[in-house]
Scaffold this motif. Structure first.
Motif, short mmCIF file in Angstrom:
data_model
loop_
_atom_site.label_atom_id
_atom_site.label_comp_id
_atom_site.label_asym_id
_atom_site.label_seq_id
_atom_site.Cartn_x
_atom_site.Cartn_y
_atom_site.Cartn_z
N VAL A 12 0.85 -1.19 0.00
CA VAL A 12 0.00 0.00 0.00
C VAL A 12 0.89 1.24 0.00
N ASP A 13 0.30 2.38 -0.36
CA ASP A 13 1.07 3.61 -0.46
C ASP A 13 0.96 4.45 0.81
N ILE A 14 1.64 5.58 0.82
CA ILE A 14 1.67 6.47 1.99
C ILE A 14 0.27 6.95 2.36
N GLU A 15 -0.52 7.30 1.36
CA GLU A 15 -1.88 7.79 1.61
C GLU A 15 -2.71 6.74 2.36
N THR A 16 -2.60 5.49 1.95
CA THR A 16 -3.35 4.41 2.59
C THR A 16 -2.90 4.20 4.03
N GLU A 25 -0.37 12.47 5.84
CA GLU A 25 0.71 11.89 5.05
C GLU A 25 2.06 12.44 5.50
N ARG A 29 5.49 10.35 6.32
CA ARG A 29 6.78 10.67 5.69
C ARG A 29 7.86 10.90 6.75
N PHE A 39 9.57 0.16 5.32
CA PHE A 39 8.99 0.48 4.03
C PHE A 39 9.78 -0.20 2.93
N LYS A 41 11.05 0.30 -1.16
CA LYS A 41 11.20 1.20 -2.31
C LYS A 41 10.98 0.40 -3.59
N TYR A 45 9.06 4.99 -5.84
CA TYR A 45 7.85 4.92 -5.02
C TYR A 45 8.15 4.27 -3.68
N VAL A 46 7.42 4.72 -2.64
CA VAL A 46 7.52 4.12 -1.31
C VAL A 46 6.26 3.33 -1.08
N ARG A 47 6.43 2.08 -0.69
CA ARG A 47 5.29 1.20 -0.42
C ARG A 47 5.48 0.52 0.93
#
Length: 69
Positions: A12-16, A25, A29, A39, A41, A45-47
């Protein structure tokens, strides 16, 4: 390399993650910058592995303190 359960991680991404934690967010971060949360990379992208995030939350749980009546 396969995961133990046979399926790969649910990324999932940062927003999730921010929505899951109920924070902004920017806070997520900061956790990344301070290396407080694991996390992944993928290119630039960071996931996050959702299972790892859930465990991270559980590891920070503090039990309630009961007061004598």
């Amino acid at each position: 390399m396969a995961d133990e359960g046979g399926a790969g991680p649910e990324l999932v991404d940062i927003e999730t993650v921010a929505k899951l934690l109920g924070v902004g967010e920017r806070y997520v971060r900061r956790l990344i910058a301070e290396r407080q949360i694991e996390f992944i990379k993928v290119g630039h992208y960071v996931r996050f592995d959702l299972r790892v995030v859930r465990k991270w939350v559980e590891d920070r749980r503090h039990p309630a303190v009961s007061t004598p009546a």
